[in-house]
Design an enzyme around this catalytic site. Sequence first.
Site, mmCIF file in Angstrom:
data_model
loop_
_atom_site.group_PDB
_atom_site.id
_atom_site.type_symbol
_atom_site.label_atom_id
_atom_site.label_comp_id
_atom_site.label_asym_id
_atom_site.label_seq_id
_atom_site.Cartn_x
_atom_site.Cartn_y
_atom_site.Cartn_z
ATOM 1 N N CYS A 121 8.515 3.903 -3.571
ATOM 2 C CA CYS A 121 7.950 2.702 -4.201
ATOM 3 C C CYS A 121 8.178 1.451 -3.362
ATOM 4 O O CYS A 121 7.641 0.396 -3.680
ATOM 5 C CB CYS A 121 8.562 2.509 -5.581
ATOM 6 S SG CYS A 121 8.363 3.951 -6.612
ATOM 7 N N HIS A 268 8.874 -4.454 -7.911
ATOM 8 C CA HIS A 268 8.231 -3.170 -8.168
ATOM 9 C C HIS A 268 8.286 -2.907 -9.670
ATOM 10 O O HIS A 268 9.329 -3.088 -10.304
ATOM 11 C CB HIS A 268 8.965 -2.070 -7.397
ATOM 12 C CG HIS A 268 8.574 -0.699 -7.844
ATOM 13 N ND1 HIS A 268 7.253 -0.340 -8.029
ATOM 14 C CD2 HIS A 268 9.317 0.394 -8.176
ATOM 15 C CE1 HIS A 268 7.203 0.916 -8.435
ATOM 16 N NE2 HIS A 268 8.441 1.370 -8.542
ATOM 17 N N ASN A 298 4.184 2.588 -13.879
ATOM 18 C CA ASN A 298 4.735 2.601 -12.517
ATOM 19 C C ASN A 298 3.701 3.210 -11.561
ATOM 20 O O ASN A 298 3.434 4.407 -11.622
ATOM 21 C CB ASN A 298 6.032 3.421 -12.518
ATOM 22 C CG ASN A 298 6.662 3.534 -11.134
ATOM 23 O OD1 ASN A 298 6.067 3.130 -10.130
ATOM 24 N ND2 ASN A 298 7.858 4.087 -11.084
HETATM 25 N N1 ACO Z 1 10.046 9.918 -25.526
HETATM 26 C C1 ACO Z 1 11.010 10.064 -26.446
HETATM 27 N N2 ACO Z 1 12.280 10.381 -26.138
HETATM 28 C C2 ACO Z 1 12.568 10.545 -24.845
HETATM 29 C C3 ACO Z 1 11.605 10.392 -23.818
HETATM 30 C C4 ACO Z 1 10.305 10.069 -24.211
HETATM 31 N N3 ACO Z 1 9.301 9.890 -23.320
HETATM 32 N N4 ACO Z 1 12.212 10.615 -22.630
HETATM 33 C C5 ACO Z 1 13.497 10.882 -22.876
HETATM 34 N N5 ACO Z 1 13.713 10.841 -24.228
HETATM 35 C C6 ACO Z 1 14.968 11.071 -24.940
HETATM 36 C C7 ACO Z 1 15.897 12.013 -24.211
HETATM 37 O O1 ACO Z 1 15.601 13.343 -24.512
HETATM 38 C C8 ACO Z 1 17.243 11.581 -24.739
HETATM 39 O O2 ACO Z 1 17.411 12.171 -26.028
HETATM 40 P P1 ACO Z 1 18.860 12.696 -26.498
HETATM 41 O O3 ACO Z 1 19.738 11.479 -26.527
HETATM 42 O O4 ACO Z 1 18.578 13.283 -27.839
HETATM 43 O O5 ACO Z 1 19.292 13.686 -25.466
HETATM 44 C C9 ACO Z 1 17.084 10.069 -24.982
HETATM 45 O O6 ACO Z 1 15.666 9.824 -25.035
HETATM 46 C C10 ACO Z 1 17.669 9.221 -23.878
HETATM 47 O O7 ACO Z 1 17.236 9.753 -22.612
HETATM 48 P P2 ACO Z 1 17.659 9.093 -21.265
HETATM 49 O O8 ACO Z 1 17.058 9.859 -20.136
HETATM 50 O O9 ACO Z 1 19.161 8.913 -21.266
HETATM 51 O O10 ACO Z 1 16.946 7.671 -21.386
HETATM 52 P P3 ACO Z 1 17.210 6.371 -20.576
HETATM 53 O O11 ACO Z 1 17.590 5.292 -21.499
HETATM 54 O O12 ACO Z 1 18.082 6.636 -19.360
HETATM 55 O O13 ACO Z 1 15.734 6.029 -20.016
HETATM 56 C C11 ACO Z 1 14.337 6.222 -18.065
HETATM 57 C C12 ACO Z 1 15.071 6.957 -19.185
HETATM 58 C C13 ACO Z 1 13.338 5.280 -18.702
HETATM 59 C C14 ACO Z 1 13.627 7.234 -17.197
HETATM 60 C C15 ACO Z 1 15.363 5.397 -17.246
HETATM 61 O O14 ACO Z 1 16.439 6.233 -16.864
HETATM 62 C C16 ACO Z 1 14.741 4.785 -16.003
HETATM 63 O O15 ACO Z 1 13.899 3.913 -16.078
HETATM 64 N N6 ACO Z 1 15.169 5.205 -14.817
HETATM 65 C C17 ACO Z 1 14.632 4.663 -13.571
HETATM 66 C C18 ACO Z 1 13.298 5.248 -13.263
HETATM 67 C C19 ACO Z 1 12.695 4.534 -12.058
HETATM 68 O O16 ACO Z 1 12.919 3.364 -11.847
HETATM 69 N N7 ACO Z 1 11.950 5.188 -11.263
HETATM 70 C C20 ACO Z 1 11.441 4.429 -10.139
HETATM 71 C C21 ACO Z 1 11.049 5.175 -9.102
HETATM 72 S S1 ACO Z 1 9.653 6.181 -9.465
HETATM 73 C C22 ACO Z 1 8.998 6.575 -7.944
HETATM 74 O O17 ACO Z 1 9.562 6.261 -6.941
HETATM 75 C C23 ACO Z 1 7.728 7.352 -7.929
#
Ligand code: ACO
Length: 341
Positions: A121, A268, A298
């Site tokens: 990214c 980004h 994204n």
């Molecule tokens: N809908 C509903 N629930 C969900 C979803 C969804 N889409 N996705 C995950 N959950 C649930 C999980 O199962 C988990 O449930 P549990 O507690 O019962 O086990 C709960 O939500 C929390 O999951 P986490 O993965 O801990 O959620 P988090 O708050 O960490 O958010 C996220 C996840 C949004 C992916 C975050 O970690 C993030 O933004 N990370 C960075 C991603 C990023 O910046 N990527 C950039 C690069 S992409 C590229 O280069 C192409």
Amino acid sequence: MAMEIAATGRAVPEQRVTNDDLAKRIDTSDEWIRSHTGIGSRHIAGEHTACSDLALEAAKQALSMAAEREGRTPEAAALSLDLILVATATPDHYGTPSTACLIQGRLGAAEAAAMDITAGCTGFIYGLEAAAGLLAISGARKRALVIGSEILTRFTNWDDRGTCVLFGDGAGAALLEKTTAPAEGPEKRGLLRTILGADGSGAEHLIIRRGGSRLPYKPGETVDIPPHIDMNGQAVYNFAVKAVTGIIEKLLREEKITIDDISLIVPHQANARIVQAAGKRLGIPEKKFFLNIEEYANTSSASIPLALDELNRSGKLRRGDLIMTIGFGGGLTCGGNLIIW
Ligand code: ACO
């Protein structure tokens, strides 16, 4: 000599998929996606659209903008290009030909060299600096087209709700050229400073495992899901917040300026929470950051040039504004540019 962004363009697929649309197909909700990411919808390319198709549309828009100002045709503007760089993690073809070469051919940019950049990214930020360096090194090269273009939804595991809700498709382009503005004083403009970084020890946190020479297709192998992005969301999140805060601090320190000198930060667009967390740590008001993630999700290396074009065309960037771009992503990579518009 400084390089300035003289024109911009963007392309976004027509098909818009809202969080509620996704919630009909997978176990998620508008409330979860918005509260965890700030995303409201994403645009998804049709099955016959590839990375170069979106890149070409964005490139044409940027060339038309420049051509109109110069009183010549877009075809003549294409012929004035010395270089085309495409930042992408989702090229039309792996390895060869580069997506940049496809654009060069389709634009008829006969004088331009062409190559792709893979920096996740952060690709557009790497691309601007690489293009500026290649222009600076040669008196003969004057103009480069830097494009970020992605079809991420084709490399998405639609059974993984933790990643599939995050991505969208799009492209953005910037025409970079040697500026005629003075090198000092109030009329100075162009690319002022860039920071590039990488942490390859985090490569596993954001990875397309299959399809390369490490894990190639094997005849007779049964593979149910196509190559797709695997992500350790928490690890990328932590890296991203650190990268955004670190790069903002470093750019300000190295340029000997304060956040008050910056008109706008264009980050980004991966997750609004990353930007909010970094802003909070540094005491930067939220309105200083431009966010359009709600509409586009994204789009990886396309997200910054897409945002720049949106700002440019809506008149929200004025000549002389000092803006900052910040990127982070697969590799892992990070970086930022300071630009006087
Ligand atoms: N809908 C509903 N629930 C969900 C979803 C969804 N889409 N996705 C995950 N959950 C649930 C999980 O199962 C988990 O449930 P549990 O507690 O019962 O086990 C709960 O939500 C929390 O999951 P986490 O993965 O801990 O959620 P988090 O708050 O960490 O958010 C996220 C996840 C949004 C992916 C975050 O970690 C993030 O933004 N990370 C960075 C991603 C990023 O910046 N990527 C950039 C690069 S992409 C590229 O280069 C192409």
